[in-house]
Structure formats: structure tokens, C-alpha cells
Design a protein around this motif. Sequence first.
Motif, PDB file in Angstrom:
ATOM      1  N   PRO A  99      17.811  -2.542  45.207  1.00  5.57           N
ATOM      2  CA  PRO A  99      18.788  -1.454  45.125  1.00  5.57           C
ATOM      3  C   PRO A  99      18.827  -0.805  43.746  1.00  5.57           C
ATOM      4  N   GLU A 100      19.221   0.440  43.739  1.00  5.65           N
ATOM      5  CA  GLU A 100      19.563   1.078  42.474  1.00  5.65           C
ATOM      6  C   GLU A 100      20.919   0.537  42.033  1.00  5.65           C
ATOM      7  N   LEU A 101      21.054   0.240  40.756  1.00  8.16           N
ATOM      8  CA  LEU A 101      22.288  -0.351  40.229  1.00  8.16           C
ATOM      9  C   LEU A 101      22.782   0.505  39.069  1.00  8.16           C
ATOM     10  N   PRO A 102      23.440   1.643  39.375  1.00 10.73           N
ATOM     11  CA  PRO A 102      23.795   2.596  38.334  1.00 10.73           C
ATOM     12  C   PRO A 102      24.993   2.201  37.477  1.00 10.73           C
ATOM     13  N   TRP A 103      25.794   1.274  37.929  1.00  7.81           N
ATOM     14  CA  TRP A 103      26.997   0.870  37.196  1.00  7.81           C
ATOM     15  C   TRP A 103      26.578   0.119  35.935  1.00  7.81           C
ATOM     16  N   ALA A 104      27.057   0.533  34.784  1.00  7.38           N
ATOM     17  CA  ALA A 104      26.664  -0.068  33.510  1.00  7.38           C
ATOM     18  C   ALA A 104      26.928  -1.567  33.519  1.00  7.38           C
ATOM     19  N   GLY A 105      25.944  -2.318  33.039  1.00 10.87           N
ATOM     20  CA  GLY A 105      26.096  -3.761  32.962  1.00 10.87           C
ATOM     21  C   GLY A 105      25.693  -4.497  34.217  1.00 10.87           C
ATOM     22  N   SER A 106      25.001  -3.837  35.148  1.00  9.58           N
ATOM     23  CA  SER A 106      24.625  -4.447  36.428  1.00  9.58           C
ATOM     24  C   SER A 106      23.225  -5.025  36.381  1.00  9.58           C
ATOM     25  N   ALA A 107      23.035  -6.133  37.111  1.00  8.49           N
ATOM     26  CA  ALA A 107      21.717  -6.744  37.220  1.00  8.49           C
ATOM     27  C   ALA A 107      21.608  -7.408  38.581  1.00  8.49           C
ATOM     28  N   GLN A 108      20.428  -7.355  39.171  1.00  6.08           N
ATOM     29  CA  GLN A 108      20.200  -8.004  40.459  1.00  6.08           C
ATOM     30  C   GLN A 108      19.853  -9.468  40.251  1.00  6.08           C
ATOM     31  N   LEU A 109      20.416 -10.324  41.109  1.00  4.25           N
ATOM     32  CA  LEU A 109      20.072 -11.736  41.077  1.00  4.25           C
ATOM     33  C   LEU A 109      18.650 -11.949  41.580  1.00  4.25           C
ATOM     34  N   GLY A 110      18.024 -13.028  41.136  1.00  2.00           N
ATOM     35  CA  GLY A 110      16.681 -13.349  41.573  1.00  2.00           C
ATOM     36  C   GLY A 110      16.649 -13.785  43.026  1.00  2.00           C
ATOM     37  N   PRO A 111      15.444 -13.923  43.604  1.00  8.18           N
ATOM     38  CA  PRO A 111      15.302 -14.231  45.028  1.00  8.18           C
ATOM     39  C   PRO A 111      15.832 -15.600  45.423  1.00  8.18           C
ATOM     40  N   ASP A 112      15.845 -16.554  44.494  1.00  9.04           N
ATOM     41  CA  ASP A 112      16.433 -17.872  44.764  1.00  9.04           C
ATOM     42  C   ASP A 112      17.914 -17.788  44.427  1.00  9.04           C
ATOM     43  N   LEU A 113      18.732 -17.460  45.439  1.00  7.49           N
ATOM     44  CA  LEU A 113      20.142 -17.167  45.188  1.00  7.49           C
ATOM     45  C   LEU A 113      20.858 -18.340  44.548  1.00  7.49           C
ATOM     46  N   ALA A 114      20.674 -19.534  45.081  1.00  9.22           N
ATOM     47  CA  ALA A 114      21.398 -20.693  44.555  1.00  9.22           C
ATOM     48  C   ALA A 114      21.077 -20.918  43.078  1.00  9.22           C
ATOM     49  N   GLN A 115      19.810 -20.861  42.727  1.00 11.45           N
ATOM     50  CA  GLN A 115      19.427 -21.067  41.331  1.00 11.45           C
ATOM     51  C   GLN A 115      19.957 -19.949  40.447  1.00 11.45           C
ATOM     52  N   ALA A 116      19.882 -18.709  40.938  1.00  9.09           N
ATOM     53  CA  ALA A 116      20.376 -17.578  40.155  1.00  9.09           C
ATOM     54  C   ALA A 116      21.874 -17.697  39.904  1.00  9.09           C
ATOM     55  N   VAL A 117      22.636 -18.139  40.913  1.00  5.76           N
ATOM     56  CA  VAL A 117      24.084 -18.288  40.742  1.00  5.76           C
ATOM     57  C   VAL A 117      24.388 -19.415  39.759  1.00  5.76           C
ATOM     58  N   ARG A 118      23.626 -20.497  39.821  1.00  9.60           N
ATOM     59  CA  ARG A 118      23.837 -21.585  38.855  1.00  9.60           C
ATOM     60  C   ARG A 118      23.606 -21.087  37.430  1.00  9.60           C
ATOM     61  N   GLU A 119      22.609 -20.243  37.247  1.00  4.70           N
ATOM     62  CA  GLU A 119      22.342 -19.698  35.920  1.00  4.70           C
ATOM     63  C   GLU A 119      23.489 -18.805  35.452  1.00  4.70           C
TER      64      GLU A 119
END
Length: 214
Positions: A99-119
Motif C-alpha cells: 500500500p501507499e502510506l502517505p501519513w507521515a511516520g508510517s511504515a509497513q510491517l514485514g511479511p512475518d507478522l508475529a516477528q514484526a510485531v515483536r520487534e
Amino acid sequence: MGLIHLELFATLDLVGQAPGGPDEDPVGFPFGGWQAPLLDEAAGAQVAAAYEGTDALLLGRRTYDIFAAYWPHQESGEDAGIAALFNRVPKYVASRGRPELPWAGSAQLGPDLAQAVREVRDRHENVKVVGSLNLVQSLLREELFDRIDLWLHPIVLGVGKKVFDDGAVPTNLTLLEPPQASPKGTVYLRYGRSGGTPATGDMSAPDRGLANGT
């Protein structure tokens, strides 16, 4: 390690779909915006207080799009306090696409959701998950939450996506503060995860006073 807070708005039958408006999640759901008639000053103050101390948002794609279209334009309105907070903190977005993420300070989580959330939890002290039922249910399945702020509203809808789906892991929770009721009947409950899994018992056991009718 920080804390992941689930901010949830639900009916008495635990429907959490599209509380904010009719266009939020309209497919097959006729009650979009069910929360609006039940809002009052007390409930609004509870929600604002629950967001205090937030240093990151964790959002599903649909919720992100709704927030990104609204909050950047509210810093001078009646929601200025929450708008300033949401606009300032990092926003992490769970999405299977690109997705496009135009809101300042936005980043997409990586494909491994559980690991990305732990980070994310390791990086921040208080991470708030707002709405985003699909994401919430993934976090419940992975046991990746620490607090639940739940507003129960005095209506029953009978249809719609539920807050807790069949994939939720059996979990003990502790009530962190006394329940608070708003004038229109919404009850605010704040829970924290506690150890172990739910116990069972026998209500007819003699030491419970039920076998002899007392």
C-alpha cells in the motif's frame, strides 16, 4: 520490552465491526456507525485518557486508510489533542499488499507478522492497536498483546464481525481498575494479561455451598 494495548469498541454480543461510520466496513453489514449515537462526554474522556502515553500505533490496512484521511486534518479542531498524538507517533501497518502510506511516520510491517510485531514491541513502550479486527484476531492467536481496553455498548446487533474469533488462545486476564459506566450505558473495562490458562471447577462441590441449596 514494551506493552501492546488493544483498544476495542464492542456491542454486548461482542460485534466490533465498523463502529465509526457506515462506510467503514459496509460489505454485508447494515449497522456501520453504531457507536456514534452512544458517544457521550464521559466515554470520550475515557478514550482520550486511554491514549495517553502512546508512543506507536499498530494498525490494519483499512483502519490506517480511514485514519490517514482524517487525523492529519484535525489538529485545530475539537479532536486536536488526539490528532497531535496520532500525527506525531510512528504508525506501523499490517498489509499483505504494497500500500501507499502517505501519513507521515508510517511504515509497513514485514511479511512475518508475529516477528514484526515483536520487534515493534521491543522498540516502543506503549503500542496501541485501534480497531483493525483482522489484525486483533491475529494478535490474539499469537498471544501478542498485554492489555485490553474494552468499551461495551448497550446494544445487540446479531450480525457482524466479532472481537473474539474462534482462533483466540485461552487466556487469563486481570481487571486492572474498577469498571466505569458512561451516562449512555457504555461500560469501560481495562484488563491485563495474567499467567496460565483458564481454570475449571465444579459449582456443585460441597465447599461451594451449592449441593445443599445454600
